[in-house]
Design a protein around this motif. Sequence first.
Motif, PDB file in Angstrom:
ATOM      1  N   PRO A   6      43.225  40.345  34.890  1.00  0.00           N
ATOM      2  CA  PRO A   6      43.759  38.992  35.106  1.00  0.00           C
ATOM      3  C   PRO A   6      42.700  37.981  35.544  1.00  0.00           C
ATOM      4  CG  PRO A   6      44.572  40.514  36.788  1.00  0.00           C
ATOM      5  CD  PRO A   6      43.922  41.334  35.728  1.00  0.00           C
ATOM      6  N   MET A   7      41.729  38.396  36.355  1.00  0.00           N
ATOM      7  CA  MET A   7      40.666  37.470  36.751  1.00  0.00           C
ATOM      8  C   MET A   7      39.820  37.072  35.554  1.00  0.00           C
ATOM      9  SD  MET A   7      39.119  38.218  40.534  1.00  0.00           S
ATOM     10  CE  MET A   7      38.239  39.649  39.986  1.00  0.00           C
ATOM     11  N   THR A   8      39.604  38.017  34.654  1.00  0.00           N
ATOM     12  CA  THR A   8      38.844  37.701  33.444  1.00  0.00           C
ATOM     13  C   THR A   8      39.547  36.617  32.646  1.00  0.00           C
ATOM     14  OG1 THR A   8      37.936  39.947  33.335  1.00  0.00           O
ATOM     15  CG2 THR A   8      37.899  38.647  31.309  1.00  0.00           C
TER      16      THR A   8
ATOM     17  N   LEU B 189      39.310  33.250  34.424  1.00  0.00           N
ATOM     18  CA  LEU B 189      37.963  32.679  34.437  1.00  0.00           C
ATOM     19  C   LEU B 189      37.434  32.338  33.042  1.00  0.00           C
ATOM     20  CD1 LEU B 189      36.385  34.990  37.157  1.00  0.00           C
ATOM     21  CD2 LEU B 189      37.014  32.584  37.410  1.00  0.00           C
ATOM     22  N   GLY B 190      38.331  32.338  32.052  1.00  0.00           N
ATOM     23  CA  GLY B 190      37.933  31.913  30.717  1.00  0.00           C
ATOM     24  C   GLY B 190      37.987  32.989  29.663  1.00  0.00           C
ATOM     25  N   GLY B 191      38.275  34.224  30.042  1.00  0.00           N
ATOM     26  CA  GLY B 191      38.451  35.294  29.073  1.00  0.00           C
ATOM     27  C   GLY B 191      37.206  36.068  28.723  1.00  0.00           C
ATOM     28  N   SER B 192      36.073  35.741  29.299  1.00  0.00           N
ATOM     29  CA  SER B 192      34.838  36.449  28.987  1.00  0.00           C
ATOM     30  C   SER B 192      34.722  37.705  29.856  1.00  0.00           C
ATOM     31  CB  SER B 192      33.620  35.546  29.228  1.00  0.00           C
ATOM     32  OG  SER B 192      32.412  36.297  29.152  1.00  0.00           O
TER      33      SER B 192
END
Length: 439
Positions: free
Chosen positions: A195-197, A200-203
């Motif tokens: 979820p943090m990924t 933070l933009g999906g990278s």
Amino acid sequence: MADDDLATLGPAAGPRTTSTDQPAAGPEHPQPGDGAAPANGPAGRWLPRLVIAGLVLAALNLRPAITSLGALLEEVRDGLGMSGTVAGLLTSVPALCFAAFGIAAPRLARRWGPGAVVCTGMVAITVGVVARPYAGGTGGFLAASALALAGIAVSNVLMPVVIKSWFPSRVGPMTGLYSMALALGTSLAAALTVPMTGALGGSWRTGLAVWGALAAVAVLPWLVVVRQRRAAAGAAGSTAARPAEAPVRITASPTAWALAVFFGLQATAAYITMGWMPQIFRDAGVSAGTAGVLLAVTMAMGVPLSFVLPRLAARMRHQGPLAVLLGLCGLAGYAGLWLAPAAGAWAWALLMGISNCAFPLALTMIGMRSTSSAGVVKLSAFAQSVGYLISIPGPLLVGTLYQHSGGWGLPIALMAGLMVPQIAVGVLAGRDRRIEDEV
């Protein structure tokens, strides 16, 4: 500090004793964990609390570098163009680094002091975790990962020594606190990385690098401990006599070997779980997010159990029954992963979480199988280094079997098969023995 005993972290300016529970080759210290205030002013009252804070923060950082990768392994493989075999090698790198760098921890601690080594370890974790997603290619990723894992390795070895040195009569409770924090960090990384990924933009690069912030926080208390320790050592001088200690040939101890093999087999199971369990669930039709949560559940089981289990183990004369119970839970979990991985996913995650608590059990037994802090550091370095060497082939072999068989039947059979000798050596390691009596 260069000549200080590698098992000593306590203030050097405290009262000196000749107890056999104290390190014999360096400045001895009071027992802060037992409520005895060192005779070195206000620092003697707050420094043990700071050590506890440092212990907890360090423990929180000893697994996110691994479990965050497990949650994004497929994305990392795609992004770096890895084959299944290379990905299996990637999941074996932690064990290789732990074995290679862990065995150097006693020598480093003798030279620089354990506090300084742990502090440097936290810095290495910070730099390695932040740098590896941007290091460029598989080689750079592996090199930066190795830096972070080197920091984890030396801290792994020295944490039981810190506990034995500062809290010699509270090994069980303090090992429980340390293990609980370690399990909490493991589960948080597994649950929050995906979820943090996304947030933070999906990278996947950002999703891995963000865990460096937690490691940076862990550096702070150890900086204070090292500074205070050096100030106390300078004030105390070097006039104290150093009693001689009979050398312990750790390789001559059957209990040390049993602990090393037990540690190695439980590490094999743990790193296969952290590296491959999300992929097992994803291949069974579970979404990536849910697979990450399932891994988090497995790791989260260690939070309460890692706090309770060492306390229970410390009160038992023989810890073998606990090794048997944890092994049976692992066998049940593997059976479920083979027969119905998606249908019973939550149950299998819980059972695997219980089984993975063989790690805090091993740490507790390391602290109980020696009569001194100096003995504990030798046993800890030996058991963990040999153990991690034993665990190296496991994740790589699972990746190879998975790639060539096209399914999870053979890998899961391998995992279950390794649980049987783990139970056997756990019973041997759990006997009420001390390495000093054996050698």
